[in-house]
Design a protein around this motif. Sequence first.
Motif, PDB file in Angstrom:
ATOM      1  N   VAL A 223       0.861  -1.183   0.000  1.00  0.00           N
ATOM      2  CA  VAL A 223       0.000   0.000   0.000  1.00  0.00           C
ATOM      3  C   VAL A 223       0.895   1.230   0.000  1.00  0.00           C
ATOM      4  N   GLY A 224       0.723   2.082  -0.992  1.00  0.00           N
ATOM      5  CA  GLY A 224       1.483   3.334  -1.049  1.00  0.00           C
ATOM      6  C   GLY A 224       0.559   4.509  -0.799  1.00  0.00           C
ATOM      7  N   VAL A 225       1.084   5.507  -0.124  1.00  0.00           N
ATOM      8  CA  VAL A 225       0.316   6.730   0.120  1.00  0.00           C
ATOM      9  C   VAL A 225       1.210   7.899  -0.277  1.00  0.00           C
ATOM     10  N   ILE A 226       0.810   8.622  -1.301  1.00  0.00           N
ATOM     11  CA  ILE A 226       1.697   9.639  -1.857  1.00  0.00           C
ATOM     12  C   ILE A 226       0.935  10.959  -2.006  1.00  0.00           C
ATOM     13  N   PRO A 227       1.586  12.084  -1.733  1.00  0.00           N
ATOM     14  CA  PRO A 227       0.904  13.361  -1.946  1.00  0.00           C
ATOM     15  C   PRO A 227       0.864  13.724  -3.434  1.00  0.00           C
ATOM     16  N   GLU A 228      -0.146  14.507  -3.809  1.00  0.00           N
ATOM     17  CA  GLU A 228      -0.326  14.892  -5.218  1.00  0.00           C
ATOM     18  C   GLU A 228       0.944  15.493  -5.804  1.00  0.00           C
ATOM     19  N   SER A 229       1.635  16.293  -4.998  1.00  0.00           N
ATOM     20  CA  SER A 229       2.810  17.003  -5.513  1.00  0.00           C
ATOM     21  C   SER A 229       3.885  16.033  -6.001  1.00  0.00           C
TER      22      SER A 229
ATOM     23  N   GLY B 135       2.715  -0.006  -9.819  1.00  0.00           N
ATOM     24  CA  GLY B 135       2.391  -1.443  -9.773  1.00  0.00           C
ATOM     25  C   GLY B 135       1.911  -1.950  -8.429  1.00  0.00           C
ATOM     26  N   LEU B 136       1.481  -1.062  -7.544  1.00  0.00           N
ATOM     27  CA  LEU B 136       1.141  -1.476  -6.173  1.00  0.00           C
ATOM     28  C   LEU B 136      -0.278  -2.035  -6.082  1.00  0.00           C
ATOM     29  N   ASP B 137      -0.556  -2.749  -4.995  1.00  0.00           N
ATOM     30  CA  ASP B 137      -1.915  -3.230  -4.752  1.00  0.00           C
ATOM     31  C   ASP B 137      -2.850  -2.054  -4.509  1.00  0.00           C
ATOM     32  N   GLU B 138      -2.375  -1.060  -3.791  1.00  0.00           N
ATOM     33  CA  GLU B 138      -3.155   0.167  -3.553  1.00  0.00           C
ATOM     34  C   GLU B 138      -2.197   1.348  -3.609  1.00  0.00           C
ATOM     35  N   LEU B 139      -2.569   2.382  -4.347  1.00  0.00           N
ATOM     36  CA  LEU B 139      -1.810   3.635  -4.306  1.00  0.00           C
ATOM     37  C   LEU B 139      -2.812   4.755  -4.021  1.00  0.00           C
ATOM     38  N   HIS B 140      -2.668   5.367  -2.861  1.00  0.00           N
ATOM     39  CA  HIS B 140      -3.557   6.460  -2.479  1.00  0.00           C
ATOM     40  C   HIS B 140      -2.843   7.782  -2.752  1.00  0.00           C
ATOM     41  N   VAL B 141      -3.485   8.636  -3.539  1.00  0.00           N
ATOM     42  CA  VAL B 141      -2.934   9.965  -3.801  1.00  0.00           C
ATOM     43  C   VAL B 141      -3.721  10.946  -2.941  1.00  0.00           C
ATOM     44  N   VAL B 142      -3.023  11.583  -2.016  1.00  0.00           N
ATOM     45  CA  VAL B 142      -3.704  12.471  -1.060  1.00  0.00           C
ATOM     46  C   VAL B 142      -3.218  13.904  -1.272  1.00  0.00           C
TER      47      VAL B 142
END
Length: 198
Positions: free
Chosen positions: A67-73, A83-90
């Motif tokens: 699970v990746g969590v990445i900021p929009e910037s 290629g991740l199972d989940e990528l959250h763009v916050v």
Amino acid sequence: MPPSSAPLSICVYCGARHGAAPAYTAAARALGTAIGERGWQLVYGGGKVGLMGEVADATMAAGGRVVGVIPESLQALEVGHTGLDELHVVSTMHLRKQMMAERAHVFIALPGGIGTLEELYEVWTWRQLGYHDQPIGLLNVGGYYDHLLRFMAHTVDQGFLSAPQHGMLQVGDDPVDLLLKLVAQVPAAEAAEDYSRI
Ligand code: AMP
């Protein structure tokens, strides 16, 4: 390992670069492999670069969820791993760190730069303040953190950090040993909580 119906979630903070020594990459890959082989879940900053990409790729190659969590910037700079199972763009870095923390049973910092140090110190501060009770580890591979560890001892000596607060940070030089030591401290009831759909 505590019994768990949901994947145990390991939050890893590490460099967006590889660093100077091959041992850093080897440690990132060994940690990811150990997480994946056990069917656990990696929660991390969502990047494909540096040690971040290494730990994510190794986890997936060994069969783990990532699970990746990445900021929009940062996503806009195309450094996000696709290629991740989940990528959250916050929207903000603060939301990102909060989401990563909410989904983790344990935290481990690998070698890294100011981003890694900032994340480590924040989650350590949150533990000191009682916002959470999760184990926190620092992987001192190749002596990378020797100077920082001396400085931490200095902050205790000089009366700015208590010994119990200092003790909340667990230091090891072997990625798998440190991982297993931290996971062993997660209460069974907590490990069974499903953090995969927050
Ligand atoms: P640093 O230690 O300065 O290389 O920063 C790495 C940490 O900051 C990671 O744990 C990430 O959460 C965040 N970070 C910094 N750069 C990036 C990037 N290019 N992509 C994703 N996350 C990053």
